[in-house]
Every structure is written in structure tokens, then in C-alpha cells.
Design a protein around this motif. Structure first.
Motif, PDB file in Angstrom:
ATOM      1  N   ARG A   1       0.837  -1.203   0.000  1.00 59.56           N
ATOM      2  CA  ARG A   1       0.000   0.000   0.000  1.00 59.56           C
ATOM      3  C   ARG A   1       0.871   1.253   0.000  1.00 59.56           C
ATOM      4  O   ARG A   1       0.586   2.236  -0.699  1.00 59.56           O
ATOM      5  CB  ARG A   1      -0.939  -0.025   1.202  1.00 59.56           C
ATOM      6  CG  ARG A   1      -1.987  -1.127   1.122  1.00 59.56           C
ATOM      7  CD  ARG A   1      -2.690  -1.355   2.430  1.00 59.56           C
ATOM      8  NE  ARG A   1      -1.789  -1.917   3.450  1.00 59.56           N
ATOM      9  CZ  ARG A   1      -2.186  -2.405   4.612  1.00 59.56           C
ATOM     10  NH1 ARG A   1      -3.480  -2.401   4.923  1.00 59.56           N
ATOM     11  NH2 ARG A   1      -1.314  -2.895   5.474  1.00 59.56           N
TER      12      ARG A   1
ATOM     13  N   ALA B   1       2.741   1.503  -3.374  1.00 59.40           N
ATOM     14  CA  ALA B   1       1.904   2.043  -4.446  1.00 59.40           C
ATOM     15  C   ALA B   1       1.933   3.566  -4.459  1.00 59.40           C
ATOM     16  O   ALA B   1       2.067   4.193  -5.522  1.00 59.40           O
ATOM     17  CB  ALA B   1       0.467   1.548  -4.290  1.00 59.40           C
ATOM     18  N   LEU B   2       1.832   4.188  -3.279  1.00 57.30           N
ATOM     19  CA  LEU B   2       1.851   5.650  -3.216  1.00 57.30           C
ATOM     20  C   LEU B   2       3.209   6.203  -3.639  1.00 57.30           C
ATOM     21  O   LEU B   2       3.295   7.196  -4.362  1.00 57.30           O
ATOM     22  CB  LEU B   2       1.495   6.124  -1.803  1.00 57.30           C
ATOM     23  CG  LEU B   2       0.013   6.478  -1.594  1.00 57.30           C
ATOM     24  CD1 LEU B   2      -0.867   5.243  -1.768  1.00 57.30           C
ATOM     25  CD2 LEU B   2      -0.209   7.083  -0.215  1.00 57.30           C
TER      26      LEU B   2
ATOM     27  N   HIS C   1       3.626   5.895  -7.369  1.00 60.56           N
ATOM     28  CA  HIS C   1       2.869   6.919  -8.081  1.00 60.56           C
ATOM     29  C   HIS C   1       3.619   8.241  -8.090  1.00 60.56           C
ATOM     30  O   HIS C   1       3.709   8.921  -9.128  1.00 60.56           O
ATOM     31  CB  HIS C   1       1.489   7.102  -7.442  1.00 60.56           C
ATOM     32  CG  HIS C   1       0.685   8.173  -8.115  1.00 60.56           C
ATOM     33  ND1 HIS C   1       0.482   9.421  -7.563  1.00 60.56           N
ATOM     34  CD2 HIS C   1       0.028   8.181  -9.311  1.00 60.56           C
ATOM     35  CE1 HIS C   1      -0.256  10.147  -8.390  1.00 60.56           C
ATOM     36  NE2 HIS C   1      -0.547   9.427  -9.449  1.00 60.56           N
TER      37      HIS C   1
ATOM     38  N   ARG D   1      -6.166   7.732  -6.779  1.00 60.12           N
ATOM     39  CA  ARG D   1      -7.116   6.622  -6.632  1.00 60.12           C
ATOM     40  C   ARG D   1      -7.238   5.822  -7.923  1.00 60.12           C
ATOM     41  O   ARG D   1      -7.318   4.590  -7.899  1.00 60.12           O
ATOM     42  CB  ARG D   1      -8.479   7.147  -6.180  1.00 60.12           C
ATOM     43  CG  ARG D   1      -8.460   7.702  -4.752  1.00 60.12           C
ATOM     44  CD  ARG D   1      -9.854   8.025  -4.255  1.00 60.12           C
ATOM     45  NE  ARG D   1      -9.826   8.490  -2.871  1.00 60.12           N
ATOM     46  CZ  ARG D   1     -10.900   8.724  -2.129  1.00 60.12           C
ATOM     47  NH1 ARG D   1     -12.107   8.538  -2.655  1.00 60.12           N
ATOM     48  NH2 ARG D   1     -10.786   9.138  -0.887  1.00 60.12           N
TER      49      ARG D   1
ATOM     50  N   TRP E   1      -4.106   3.779  -8.170  1.00 55.75           N
ATOM     51  CA  TRP E   1      -4.149   2.628  -7.261  1.00 55.75           C
ATOM     52  C   TRP E   1      -4.752   1.408  -7.969  1.00 55.75           C
ATOM     53  O   TRP E   1      -4.211   0.287  -7.865  1.00 55.75           O
ATOM     54  CB  TRP E   1      -4.971   3.000  -6.037  1.00 55.75           C
ATOM     55  CG  TRP E   1      -5.175   1.941  -5.004  1.00 55.75           C
ATOM     56  CD1 TRP E   1      -6.087   0.926  -5.038  1.00 55.75           C
ATOM     57  CD2 TRP E   1      -4.462   1.792  -3.762  1.00 55.75           C
ATOM     58  NE1 TRP E   1      -5.998   0.160  -3.904  1.00 55.75           N
ATOM     59  CE2 TRP E   1      -5.011   0.669  -3.099  1.00 55.75           C
ATOM     60  CE3 TRP E   1      -3.443   2.512  -3.149  1.00 55.75           C
ATOM     61  CZ2 TRP E   1      -4.553   0.245  -1.841  1.00 55.75           C
ATOM     62  CZ3 TRP E   1      -2.991   2.095  -1.893  1.00 55.75           C
ATOM     63  CH2 TRP E   1      -3.535   0.972  -1.264  1.00 55.75           C
ATOM     64  N   ASP E   2      -5.836   1.620  -8.678  1.00 52.55           N
ATOM     65  CA  ASP E   2      -6.483   0.514  -9.393  1.00 52.55           C
ATOM     66  C   ASP E   2      -5.545  -0.078 -10.441  1.00 52.55           C
ATOM     67  O   ASP E   2      -5.488  -1.306 -10.616  1.00 52.55           O
ATOM     68  CB  ASP E   2      -7.767   0.998 -10.070  1.00 52.55           C
ATOM     69  CG  ASP E   2      -8.836   1.414  -9.060  1.00 52.55           C
ATOM     70  OD1 ASP E   2      -8.639   1.171  -7.855  1.00 52.55           O
ATOM     71  OD2 ASP E   2      -9.859   1.994  -9.481  1.00 52.55           O
TER      72      ASP E   2
ATOM     73  N   TYR F   1      -2.174   0.099 -10.413  1.00 57.42           N
ATOM     74  CA  TYR F   1      -1.001  -0.502  -9.758  1.00 57.42           C
ATOM     75  C   TYR F   1      -1.279  -1.936  -9.332  1.00 57.42           C
ATOM     76  O   TYR F   1      -0.404  -2.803  -9.454  1.00 57.42           O
ATOM     77  CB  TYR F   1      -0.603   0.333  -8.544  1.00 57.42           C
ATOM     78  CG  TYR F   1       0.633  -0.182  -7.832  1.00 57.42           C
ATOM     79  CD1 TYR F   1       1.910   0.138  -8.305  1.00 57.42           C
ATOM     80  CD2 TYR F   1       0.529  -0.975  -6.692  1.00 57.42           C
ATOM     81  CE1 TYR F   1       3.046  -0.330  -7.662  1.00 57.42           C
ATOM     82  CE2 TYR F   1       1.658  -1.448  -6.038  1.00 57.42           C
ATOM     83  CZ  TYR F   1       2.917  -1.117  -6.528  1.00 57.42           C
ATOM     84  OH  TYR F   1       4.047  -1.593  -5.884  1.00 57.42           O
TER      85      TYR F   1
ATOM     86  N   TRP G   1      -1.325   5.769   2.962  1.00 58.48           N
ATOM     87  CA  TRP G   1      -2.451   5.324   2.139  1.00 58.48           C
ATOM     88  C   TRP G   1      -3.786   5.458   2.862  1.00 58.48           C
ATOM     89  O   TRP G   1      -4.828   5.574   2.224  1.00 58.48           O
ATOM     90  CB  TRP G   1      -2.225   3.869   1.717  1.00 58.48           C
ATOM     91  CG  TRP G   1      -1.951   2.943   2.870  1.00 58.48           C
ATOM     92  CD1 TRP G   1      -0.730   2.616   3.372  1.00 58.48           C
ATOM     93  CD2 TRP G   1      -2.922   2.256   3.669  1.00 58.48           C
ATOM     94  NE1 TRP G   1      -0.870   1.758   4.439  1.00 58.48           N
ATOM     95  CE2 TRP G   1      -2.205   1.519   4.637  1.00 58.48           C
ATOM     96  CE3 TRP G   1      -4.311   2.187   3.652  1.00 58.48           C
ATOM     97  CZ2 TRP G   1      -2.841   0.727   5.596  1.00 58.48           C
ATOM     98  CZ3 TRP G   1      -4.951   1.394   4.604  1.00 58.48           C
ATOM     99  CH2 TRP G   1      -4.225   0.671   5.553  1.00 58.48           C
TER     100      TRP G   1
ATOM    101  N   VAL H   1      -6.786   6.489   0.066  1.00 58.55           N
ATOM    102  CA  VAL H   1      -7.502   5.466  -0.689  1.00 58.55           C
ATOM    103  C   VAL H   1      -8.851   5.154  -0.048  1.00 58.55           C
ATOM    104  O   VAL H   1      -8.948   5.019   1.174  1.00 58.55           O
ATOM    105  CB  VAL H   1      -6.662   4.182  -0.788  1.00 58.55           C
ATOM    106  CG1 VAL H   1      -7.397   3.130  -1.607  1.00 58.55           C
ATOM    107  CG2 VAL H   1      -5.315   4.489  -1.428  1.00 58.55           C
TER     108      VAL H   1
ATOM    109  N   GLN I   1     -11.428   0.322  -2.299  1.00 61.50           N
ATOM    110  CA  GLN I   1     -10.286   0.035  -3.157  1.00 61.50           C
ATOM    111  C   GLN I   1      -9.283  -0.899  -2.507  1.00 61.50           C
ATOM    112  O   GLN I   1      -8.435  -1.486  -3.183  1.00 61.50           O
ATOM    113  CB  GLN I   1      -9.585   1.339  -3.551  1.00 61.50           C
ATOM    114  CG  GLN I   1     -10.384   2.179  -4.529  1.00 61.50           C
ATOM    115  CD  GLN I   1      -9.596   3.401  -4.976  1.00 61.50           C
ATOM    116  OE1 GLN I   1      -9.423   4.330  -4.211  1.00 61.50           O
ATOM    117  NE2 GLN I   1      -9.116   3.375  -6.200  1.00 61.50           N
TER     118      GLN I   1
ATOM    119  N   TYR J   1      -5.865  -4.438  -3.193  1.00 65.93           N
ATOM    120  CA  TYR J   1      -4.644  -4.746  -2.446  1.00 65.93           C
ATOM    121  C   TYR J   1      -4.740  -6.123  -1.802  1.00 65.93           C
ATOM    122  O   TYR J   1      -3.802  -6.927  -1.879  1.00 65.93           O
ATOM    123  CB  TYR J   1      -4.398  -3.672  -1.386  1.00 65.93           C
ATOM    124  CG  TYR J   1      -3.552  -4.135  -0.232  1.00 65.93           C
ATOM    125  CD1 TYR J   1      -2.180  -4.287  -0.375  1.00 65.93           C
ATOM    126  CD2 TYR J   1      -4.133  -4.443   1.004  1.00 65.93           C
ATOM    127  CE1 TYR J   1      -1.408  -4.740   0.688  1.00 65.93           C
ATOM    128  CE2 TYR J   1      -3.375  -4.882   2.059  1.00 65.93           C
ATOM    129  CZ  TYR J   1      -2.008  -5.037   1.901  1.00 65.93           C
ATOM    130  OH  TYR J   1      -1.249  -5.476   2.945  1.00 65.93           O
TER     131      TYR J   1
END
Length: 292
Positions: A121, A124-125, A128, A147, A150-151, A153, A261, A265, A269, A273
């Protein structure tokens, strides 16, 4: 004459994309004592390189930047001949960066492998921030909406056979590939959260693993130099040229914290993860997903 080494595990798959090329390792000539730092993108790569640098030189004053001392051998951004020339010219104990999973590497008994994991998590941030802030030639477009990103990733990879990690390679596959070899004496797993919680302890683990004696008189200075705050304050010294392809406002060393996160998020969502980590072996899942 230098003894030729034979890998106990040969590469099983080729990884080639806009940012990496695993075939570069076909020209790697290992030396006994080499150190390979293998991480998914944004799991603490430069942090681990910095730790290894002060341990190898036993000093906070190292002869060059991390990127110069520790080449990213599978990088598609620097000519391979140049990287190999620089690597072969090194006379200190060599330490090399890779973002490749174990199935793309030649693995040698005489080489030490440091593998770093982080809560996906947070990864992912951080990914990005990096992917949206650096525009490399050939890189797929990355949405600025965290957001929406996130989907992506958690459902895509730059490689068709991998399940996540967009626009890079899969962190779950990377870590799982190494986890199967975690009991090998030349493989050590590090967790980003452990490094945040007790850097002194984790650096001692790395020191013992690499066979580098701890000089207690010098040790506090070495640990302080590897704290995230000091690295960020010295980022132009530690990692010069980091912003060559960056958009305005981008920071290579972002925040260095976990748990961000939670404020970003939506709850629904998190299912993506959970699905990603559910594919991991139970003990790897437990080790990886502990977070504050």
C-alpha cells in the motif's frame, strides 16, 4: 587468473521494457564478495544502497555518489558498456542494484543478495509519486489521480505475465521469487518497516550478513548518516542527477513514511490490495503485510 564462477541458478525469463533489460546480466562477471541489492521499485532501494556504502567504506565520506558506486545493471537508461567499464574498474567491494526478480538473474553462491520488501500500500503511493514525477522516453502515461492509479497498480504490470506494479514490474512476483530462497546463507531479507523502526538493529543485521565488523566508536555516525532525514537533506550528494527527467516539484526522496495510504484510498479500493497479497505464501504474506 580470476576464477570463473558458475551460477547455481540461471535466468529463467527475460525482462525487457522501457526502463529495464535483464539480458544485461549476461555480461556480468561476478567477483567473490559482490553484493546484489534486489528490490521492487520504491521499496527502499537507494536507502539500502546507502547503508551498504557506509558499511563497505566504514565511513560517511564515500568516494562517489550512490548511483556511481552502485550501478543499476539492468537499467535501460545508461549504456551497458559504460556501466560494465565502471564496475570492472572498482577496487572496493562491489555492490550492484537490480529491480529484477530471481527468475531473471544468474545467482551465484559467492555473491550476497539483499532483498528488500515493503507494505504494498505504501509502495503504491511512492511508485505513483515517482512515475508521475519522472517522464522517461517510452514510459506509459500515468494518471495524476492517485485513486485511479491505485487501481492500475494492483491490476497491471509492464509485463504481460505479471499481475501488478504498473508501470513497472510486479512487487508480489519479485518478493515471492526470492522468498523461495530465503534460507540460503547468501540471501538476506530486509523490511522497510523494520528499517524505520530500528535502523541500528537492521544495519547490524546487514553488517553481520556481509561479514563487516562493527566499529562501535564509529557506528553511531554511520547509522545517523543512513537515517531518511539525513539522506533527504543530502540528496544532491547521495544521488545527484536524480531529477534529470523530472517534472517541476518532484522529489526523489519523497516522504519515507508508511501508512499514508489511509488518508488517500477509499475503503472499497483496498479489496484490490487484499487480492494482490492473497496470492502470496502465508509466511511471506505475514512478513510483508505487517504495518503501522
Amino acid at each position: 587468473m580470476e576464477q570463473q564462477m558458475t551460477p547455481w541458478r540461471a535466468p529463467q525469463r527475460t525482462y525487457q521494457s522501457y526502463y529495464m533489460d535483464s539480458t544485461h546480466w549476461e555480461r556480468y562477471r561476478p567477483s567473490a564478495g559482490d553484493i546484489v541489492i534486489s528490490t521492487p521499485p520504491k521499496a527502499g532501494t537507494t536507502w539500502t544502497q546507502r547503508i551498504v556504502s557506509v558499511l563497505v567504506f566504514q565511513s560517511v565520506q564515500v568516494p562517489a555518489s550512490v548511483s556511481e558506486l552502485s550501478p543499476w545493471l539492468d537499467s535501460a537508461f545508461k549504456p551497458l558498456d559504460k556501466m560494465l567499464e565502471e564496475l570492472e574498474g572498482q577496487r572496493h567491494r562491489r555492490f550492484i542494484k537490480t529491480h529484477l526478480p530471481v527468475d531473471a538473474l544468474p545467482v551465484y553462491s559467492e555473491v550476497s543478495y539483499l532483498v528488500v520488501g515493503r507494505d504494498l500500500r505504501d509502495m503504491a503511493l511512492s511508485t505513483h509519486n515517482h512515475a508521475a514525477g519522472v517522464k522517461r522516453a517510452g514510459q506509459p502515461a500515468v494518471t495524476k489521480d492517485i485513486r485511479a492509479y491505485w487501481d492500475e497498480y494492483f491490476t497491471r504490470s509492464i509485463f504481460d505475465w505479471e499481475p501488478n506494479g504498473w508501470p513497472f514490474n510486479s512487487p508480489t512476483h519479485h518478493l515471492q521469487s526470492w522468498w523461495a530462497h530465503r534460507d540460503q546463507p547468501n540471501v538476506l531479507f530486509l523490511h522497510y518497516q523494520d528499517m524505520l523502526d530500528d535502523l541500528d538493529k537492521e544495519m547490524r543485521r546487514v553488517s553481520a550478513f556481509l561479514g563487516v565488523p562493527v566499529d562501535e566508536a564509529r557506528w553511531p555516525e554511520l547509522v545517523l548518516e543512513c537515517t531518511f532525514s539525513v539522506m533527504k537533506a543530502k540528496q544532491d550528494e547521495v544521488f545527484p542527477g536524480k531529477n534529470a527527467d523530472a517534472v517541476a516539484g518532484f522529489e526523489f526522496f519523497h516522504k519515507g513514511r508508511n501508512g499514508q495510504w489511509r488518508d488517500v484510498v477509499a475503503d472499497e479500493q483496498l479489496a484490490l490490495y487484499r487480492a494482490a497479497v492473497a496470492t502470496l505464501p502465508g509466511d511471506l504474506h505475514t512478513w510483508l503485510t505487517r504495518s503501522k
